[in-house]
Design an enzyme around this catalytic site. Structure first.
Site, PDB file in Angstrom:
ATOM      1  N   ASP A 264     -13.974  22.504   9.996  1.00 27.13           N
ATOM      2  CA  ASP A 264     -15.184  23.268  10.312  1.00 27.13           C
ATOM      3  C   ASP A 264     -15.687  22.709  11.628  1.00 27.13           C
ATOM      4  O   ASP A 264     -15.003  21.901  12.274  1.00 27.13           O
ATOM      5  CB  ASP A 264     -16.220  23.133   9.169  1.00 27.13           C
ATOM      6  CG  ASP A 264     -17.150  24.347   9.095  1.00 27.13           C
ATOM      7  OD1 ASP A 264     -17.921  24.547  10.047  1.00 27.13           O
ATOM      8  OD2 ASP A 264     -17.093  25.077   8.100  1.00 27.13           O
ATOM      9  N   HIS A 318     -17.410  28.282  13.193  1.00 25.34           N
ATOM     10  CA  HIS A 318     -17.136  27.094  12.380  1.00 25.34           C
ATOM     11  C   HIS A 318     -15.975  26.281  12.945  1.00 25.34           C
ATOM     12  O   HIS A 318     -15.095  25.815  12.210  1.00 25.34           O
ATOM     13  CB  HIS A 318     -16.872  27.486  10.916  1.00 25.34           C
ATOM     14  CG  HIS A 318     -18.088  28.027  10.240  1.00 25.34           C
ATOM     15  ND1 HIS A 318     -19.086  27.211   9.761  1.00 25.34           N
ATOM     16  CD2 HIS A 318     -18.482  29.304   9.982  1.00 25.34           C
ATOM     17  CE1 HIS A 318     -20.048  27.980   9.233  1.00 25.34           C
ATOM     18  NE2 HIS A 318     -19.705  29.233   9.366  1.00 25.34           N
ATOM     19  N   GLU A 389     -19.647  34.326  10.103  1.00 24.65           N
ATOM     20  CA  GLU A 389     -20.790  33.789  10.825  1.00 24.65           C
ATOM     21  C   GLU A 389     -20.549  33.492  12.303  1.00 24.65           C
ATOM     22  O   GLU A 389     -20.879  32.428  12.801  1.00 24.65           O
ATOM     23  CB  GLU A 389     -21.310  32.528  10.097  1.00 24.65           C
ATOM     24  CG  GLU A 389     -21.777  32.859   8.691  1.00 24.65           C
ATOM     25  CD  GLU A 389     -22.299  31.655   7.922  1.00 24.65           C
ATOM     26  OE1 GLU A 389     -23.184  31.877   7.081  1.00 24.65           O
ATOM     27  OE2 GLU A 389     -21.834  30.518   8.131  1.00 24.65           O
TER      28      GLU A 389
END
Ligand SMILES: *[C@@H]1O[C@H](CO)[C@@H](O)[C@H](O)[C@H]1NC(C)=O
Ligand SMILES: *[C@@H]1O[C@H](CO)[C@@H](O)[C@H](O)[C@H]1NC(C)=O
Ligand SMILES: *[C@@H]1O[C@H](CO)[C@@H](O)[C@H](O)[C@H]1NC(C)=O
Length: 615
Positions: A264, A318, A389
């Site tokens: 991440d 991420h 995201e």
């Protein structure tokens, strides 16, 4: 020698043990209980031992009472007899019939079965339990033959693998020999059957022996092909030992997929031969790294336990720490907004970081990573692209990317950026398929802005991706995904996010096991679309995001709740958690015996007084 003498004495001293009676023979070292249990209307009821010769120890009652004793997850169909035979852990023997490809796996699974039996002993401390006896001759000599027939040679779990099995347990009329007969189309079904058989055994503390039900008949198959647990090793590192422990508990619960969110923006803890700088720059420390050999071992460790690994390399968001090394080498930036503050302008959670779609070197590096990942986790059937995201402001506020957008006539409005995200995803898919060298690898994406109607189909079609749904169960995205014909995995966060319930963390309250258990993908689909869509719903997954977890507390956060998911996805019961509670409390104890620090869900009194603890 010592044992032989003791046996001889016992033969003289002990009458034939009536197995379903409470034995009150005391030894000096043991404190005996004044309590006994009787199965009444399908539940074990505690009585003073003086209350009847038909009272039995708690474990024996649990094994033989109710619809299916304490089997977890509940089989599709099971009948379990009322009587038990005593035996010792050295007694079981395997009689295998198997294709050569899977015989070694079966031998290993049988060794694990024997280990599981040892672990029922309360004094188990690793390796062998200190069995003390004394035993009667019948117990010492009891024959327990496990005859296993594996029909097919499949040695790797796929979404089409037949995990079904049948298991019958029979005991000779004189009670001296028990035979468990297992038939399964694949090794994976046979392995599940051994788990079930291990759950038809428990420890008898009054006689320091194991007991197995004398008769049982189980026909079983999972409702869903994908029964998963996500672990996140980027927000916090966890050791390989913790991952193994997790796989052990998954195996005990017939979960079959460990989704490993390896990287991440926080850290890149995976060592790559071709790109050593990724972990060099990205790991929290030189010790907090997974070496390729460790990953290979874990893949094999999991396979023997019926578990596949699904690696995730989250992109293009991420991603941050670990990707910085190219700048010094004159290759430009692979990631932008790395660790940038204030974070809320560039991502949802610190530290920020997003891949640099304007740098062609990115695709070269991504291809190398995929190639090595597929090799390390071989054979990979399912790969997770991540893909959630993306923060448009991060890209748009990066001069290099905005200029590239303009120079290539893409524009800089929202849809322009979403289109380029889709282009990135399409390239990633092509790189993965190239790395797969002709083998079929399924790609998974999280639901996101990209999967909204009109976006994902910019460059994709419904059979190209499996979609993992993490939004709440009332989100229109569920209807949209199913309407588009996507195969889906449910991880709706309102029930299946195990990280929630810490202070004012974004996702609110703790998801208690009852909620995990009652969350039904088919019911959610029915609610959203009017149909269960069982053809498109591959299964589900609980997610252990690791903001607040590492080796020291992850067991208690994951277990036993992940086992509640396991029964939802294996059995897909039409009944609620209430019907499962007694077995669940017992399974939690079994998980502790298997070596995980599973959280208590009730006072022990509730284990001993079934059905009296409903809230
Ligand atoms: C990107 O920045 C430009 C110039 O500041 C602005 O006009 C545009 O709306 C921004 N795009 C997005 C998606 O925010
Ligand atoms: C994507 O699919 C939707 C619904 O089928 C359609 O309306 C839209 O035009 C498609 N978009 C593109 C770019 O093909
Ligand atoms: C959809 O994707 C699958 C898998 O990549 C491919 O085989 C198929 O040809 C695609 N269909 C269309 C209509 O593009």
């Amino acid at each position: 020698m010592q044992r032989a003498v003791r046996v001889a004495l016992l033969v003289v001293a002990t009458a034939v043990v009536t197995l379903d009676h409470h034995c009150t023979a005391a030894t000096d070292s043991k404190m005996l209980s004044p309590w006994g249990w009787r199965c009444e209307d399908g539940r074990c009821v505690k009585h003073a031992a003086a209350g009847g010769a038909d009272l039995v120890p708690l474990n024996q009652c649990k094994l033989t009472c109710g619809r299916a004793g304490v089997l977890w997850p509940l089989p599709a169909s099971a009948t379990v007899g009322r009587r038990v035979s005593l035996f010792l852990p050295h007694n079981p023997s395997l009689r295998p019939t198997c294709p050569a490809e899977v015989c070694p796996l079966l031998q290993e699974a049988f060794a694990l079965f024997r280990d599981a039996l040892q672990r029922y002993h309360p004094d188990y401390a690793g390796g062998e339990a200190p069995w003390a006896g004394p035993w009667d001759a019948a117990t010492e000599a009891h024959s327990l033959v496990v005859a296993v027939t594996v029909e097919g040679p499949q040695a790797h779990l796929t979404l089409d693998t037949d995990e079904s099995y049948s298991l019958t347990v029979n005991t000779s009329a004189d009670g001296a020999a028990t035979t468990a007969t297992i038939t399964a189309p694949t090794f994976f079904g046979a392995r599940h059957a051994l788990e079930t058989l291990a759950q038809l055994v428990d420890y008898d503390e009054t006689r320091d022996a194991l007991m197995v039900v004398q008769t049982a008949s189980v026909t079983d198959a999972p409702a869903f092909a994908y029964r998963g647990l996500l672990v996140d090793t980027s927000r916090n590192f966890v050791t390989v030992a913790a991952l193994r422990r997790t796989v052990d508990a998954m195996a005990a619960s017939k979960l079959n997929t460990l989704h490993w969110h390896i990287t991440d923006s926080h850290a890149f803890p995976l060592a790559l031969h071709a790109l050593p700088n990724m972990a060099y720059y990205g790991a929290y420390s030189a010790r907090q790294v997974y070496m390729p050999a460790q990953v290979r071992d874990l893949v094999q460790y999991a396979r023997v336990r019926g578990v596949r690994l699904v690696p995730e390399l989250d992109a293009p968001a991420h991603a941050g720490n670990g990707w910085q090394w190219t700048e010094k080498e004159g290759l430009g930036r692979l990631a932008v907004c790395v660790n940038q503050a204030p974070f809320l302008q560039y991502c949802l959670q610190p530290p920020c970081g997003q891949l640099n779609i304007a740098n062609p070197v990115l695709y070269h590096v991504l291809g190398q990573i995929y190639e090595e990942l597929l090799d390390m986790f071989a054979p990979v059937e399912i790969f997770h692209f991540g893909g959630d995201e993306v923060n448009l402001n991060c890209w748009n506020s990066t001069q290099e990317i905005r200029s590239w957008m303009i120079a290539n006539d893409h524009g800089v409005d929202e849809e322009a950026y979403y289109r380029q995200w889709a282009v990135f995803q399409e390239k990633a898919q092509q790189l993965l398929q190239k790395a797969a060298k002709g083998r079929k690898v399924e790609g998974v994406l999280w639901t996101s802005e990209l999967t909204k109607p009109g976006r994902l189909n910019l460059s994709h079609n419904s059979s190209q991706y499996i979609i993992q749904i993490w939004s709440t169960q009332d989100d229109p995205v569920i209807r949209e995904m199913l309407a588009m014909g996507h195969r889906v995995i449910f991880s709706n966060q309102d029930s299946w996010y195990l990280d929630c319930g810490v202070g004012n963390f974004w996702c609110g309250a703790y998801r208690e096991w009852q909620r995990v258990y009652d969350n039904s993908p088919h019911s959610i689909a029915q609610q959203a679309t009017g149909a269960t869509h069982s053809d498109l719903i591959l299964g589900g997954e609980v997610a252990m995001w690791m903001e607040f977890a590492d080796d020291n507390n992850m067991d208690a956060k994951v277990w036993p709740r992940a086992a509640a998911l396991a029964e939802r996805l294996w059995t897909n019961p039409s009944t609620s958690w209430r019907e499962a509670e007694t077995r669940f409390i017992h399974h939690r104890q079994r998980l502790v015996q298997r070596g995980v620090q599973a959280e208590r869900i009730q006072p022990q009194w509730c284990h001993q007084n079934e059905g009296l603890c409903y809230l």
